[in-house]
Design a protein around this motif. Structure first.
Motif, short mmCIF file in Angstrom:
data_model
loop_
_atom_site.label_atom_id
_atom_site.label_comp_id
_atom_site.label_asym_id
_atom_site.label_seq_id
_atom_site.Cartn_x
_atom_site.Cartn_y
_atom_site.Cartn_z
N VAL A 124 52.59 48.35 30.26
CA VAL A 124 53.38 49.10 30.53
C VAL A 124 53.81 48.85 32.07
O VAL A 124 53.46 48.40 33.08
CB VAL A 124 52.40 50.66 30.44
CG1 VAL A 124 51.81 50.98 31.41
CG2 VAL A 124 53.82 51.70 31.08
N LEU A 125 55.51 48.48 31.95
CA LEU A 125 55.55 47.55 33.73
C LEU A 125 56.22 49.43 33.82
O LEU A 125 56.62 50.41 33.61
CB LEU A 125 57.13 47.99 33.61
CG LEU A 125 57.13 45.96 33.11
CD1 LEU A 125 58.79 44.90 32.88
CD2 LEU A 125 56.49 45.10 33.86
N ILE A 135 64.50 41.19 39.08
CA ILE A 135 62.94 40.86 38.96
C ILE A 135 61.78 41.48 37.93
O ILE A 135 61.64 41.39 37.03
CB ILE A 135 62.06 41.57 39.93
CG1 ILE A 135 62.75 41.22 40.78
CG2 ILE A 135 61.08 42.07 39.92
CD1 ILE A 135 62.09 39.18 41.86
N LEU A 136 62.92 42.89 36.99
CA LEU A 136 62.54 43.16 36.01
C LEU A 136 62.80 42.61 34.39
O LEU A 136 62.00 42.24 33.44
CB LEU A 136 63.30 45.41 35.72
CG LEU A 136 62.86 45.78 37.05
CD1 LEU A 136 64.03 46.90 36.91
CD2 LEU A 136 61.46 45.93 36.36
N VAL A 137 63.75 41.49 34.14
CA VAL A 137 64.38 41.04 33.69
C VAL A 137 63.15 39.77 33.61
O VAL A 137 62.87 39.16 32.43
CB VAL A 137 65.71 40.46 34.00
CG1 VAL A 137 65.74 39.56 33.19
CG2 VAL A 137 66.90 41.73 33.81
N THR A 140 60.22 40.64 31.84
CA THR A 140 60.04 41.06 31.24
C THR A 140 60.23 39.94 30.02
O THR A 140 59.52 39.70 28.94
CB THR A 140 60.83 42.19 31.03
OG1 THR A 140 61.34 42.96 31.57
CG2 THR A 140 61.32 42.44 29.09
N SER A 141 60.89 38.48 30.29
CA SER A 141 61.62 37.69 29.33
C SER A 141 59.83 36.63 29.37
O SER A 141 59.36 36.00 28.96
CB SER A 141 62.48 36.64 30.17
OG SER A 141 61.85 36.19 31.54
N GLN A 142 59.00 36.49 30.53
CA GLN A 142 58.00 36.46 30.62
C GLN A 142 56.63 36.99 29.61
O GLN A 142 56.35 36.71 28.76
CB GLN A 142 57.00 35.74 31.66
CG GLN A 142 58.43 35.27 33.24
CD GLN A 142 58.27 33.61 32.02
OE1 GLN A 142 57.47 32.65 31.34
NE2 GLN A 142 59.37 33.41 32.24
N LEU A 143 56.50 38.06 30.21
CA LEU A 143 55.61 39.23 29.21
C LEU A 143 56.37 38.99 27.94
O LEU A 143 54.65 39.20 26.94
CB LEU A 143 55.67 40.34 29.63
CG LEU A 143 54.98 40.91 31.09
CD1 LEU A 143 55.32 42.59 31.19
CD2 LEU A 143 53.63 40.62 31.21
N THR A 144 57.04 39.36 27.30
CA THR A 144 57.39 38.79 25.70
C THR A 144 56.95 37.91 25.10
O THR A 144 56.25 37.53 23.44
CB THR A 144 58.84 39.35 25.16
OG1 THR A 144 59.49 37.95 25.74
CG2 THR A 144 58.10 40.73 25.87
N LYS A 145 56.49 36.71 25.66
CA LYS A 145 56.04 35.67 25.32
C LYS A 145 54.51 35.57 25.10
O LYS A 145 53.94 35.10 23.83
CB LYS A 145 56.20 34.18 26.30
CG LYS A 145 57.65 34.12 26.60
CD LYS A 145 57.30 32.88 27.18
CE LYS A 145 58.75 32.27 28.26
NZ LYS A 145 58.62 31.46 29.30
N TYR A 146 53.83 36.66 25.68
CA TYR A 146 52.21 36.88 25.32
C TYR A 146 51.99 38.48 24.84
O TYR A 146 50.73 38.77 24.27
CB TYR A 146 51.87 36.88 27.14
CG TYR A 146 52.33 35.42 27.29
CD1 TYR A 146 51.55 33.97 26.85
CD2 TYR A 146 52.69 35.15 28.15
CE1 TYR A 146 51.21 33.45 27.29
CE2 TYR A 146 52.75 33.86 28.72
CZ TYR A 146 52.24 32.89 28.83
OH TYR A 146 52.82 31.62 29.11
N VAL A 147 52.83 39.27 25.13
CA VAL A 147 51.77 40.80 25.06
C VAL A 147 52.00 41.11 23.79
O VAL A 147 53.32 40.41 23.10
CB VAL A 147 52.67 42.12 25.70
CG1 VAL A 147 52.34 41.49 27.52
CG2 VAL A 147 54.00 42.00 25.96
N GLN A 148 51.28 41.77 23.04
CA GLN A 148 51.60 42.61 21.81
C GLN A 148 52.67 44.10 22.43
O GLN A 148 53.35 43.72 20.94
CB GLN A 148 50.51 43.22 21.18
CG GLN A 148 50.16 44.31 19.95
CD GLN A 148 50.64 42.87 18.77
OE1 GLN A 148 49.54 41.66 18.92
NE2 GLN A 148 51.19 43.35 17.70
N THR A 149 52.45 44.73 22.96
CA THR A 149 53.43 45.50 23.18
C THR A 149 54.05 45.90 24.37
O THR A 149 52.71 45.49 25.34
CB THR A 149 52.77 47.21 22.65
OG1 THR A 149 52.18 46.81 21.36
CG2 THR A 149 53.62 48.62 22.82
#
Length: 165
Positions: A124-125, A135-137, A140-149
């Motif tokens: 959760v951000l 910063i948020l973008v 998010t663009s980095q996290l979506t490569k790794y996270v499940q949710t």
């Protein structure tokens, strides 16, 4: 009866991007103006001599902003030279023509997060209006490569943003 913390049990990790924001006092500003003749003219020989006299190790591990605090027209190679001298020592080196260098440094710090630590995790951000959109973008663009949710808000009541299929 045992009290169970459902947030802890959920395995949700909270990422607070504010913790990566540079503190104004931790930033070193390298102003080129003192190295210019009469604050406006760059003479190559004198400039190179001044640069070679600087102990660049004083910038070790620091976030450094290269700037020109007046309207002098500085050749681009001068910024490249300064950057090349800072690079082996400083943690981060950026150029800022305006006063918004904190966001530039913040962006660089976000780029350096080891996002692979979040592989297949629920993240959760942490919501906060003081975090700029860029910063948020980026996060998010980095996290979506790794996270499940990926969620937004607080761990207790997050808003679903992304779920890997």
């Amino acid at each position: 009866m045992e009290i169970i913390n459902k947030i802890d049990a959920s395995g949700i990790q909270t990422l607070d991007l504010r913790s990566y924001k540079p503190d104004e006092n931790d930033v070193i500003k390298f102003d080129i103006v003192p190295f210019l003749i009469e604050d406006f003219l760059l003479q190559e020989k004198a400039f190179r001599s001044a640069m070679s006299a600087i102990d660049w190790t004083q910038f070790t591990g620091k976030d450094v902003v290269i700037l020109c605090s007046n309207d002098a027209i500085v050749p681009l190679w001068a910024y490249v030279l300064i950057s090349s001298l800072l690079a082996p020592h400083a943690a981060i080196v950026v150029y800022a023509a305006t006063g918004n260098y904190i966001n530039l440094l913040w962006t660089e710090r976000i780029r350096r997060i080891e996002f692979s630590a979040f592989i297949n995790q629920k993240v959760v951000l942490k919501a906060n209006s003081s975090i700029p959109e860029e910063i948020l973008v980026l996060a998010t663009s980095q996290l979506t490569k790794y996270v499940q949710t990926l969620m937004w808000g607080e761990a207790g009541s997050p808003l679903m943003i992304y779920k890997r299929k």
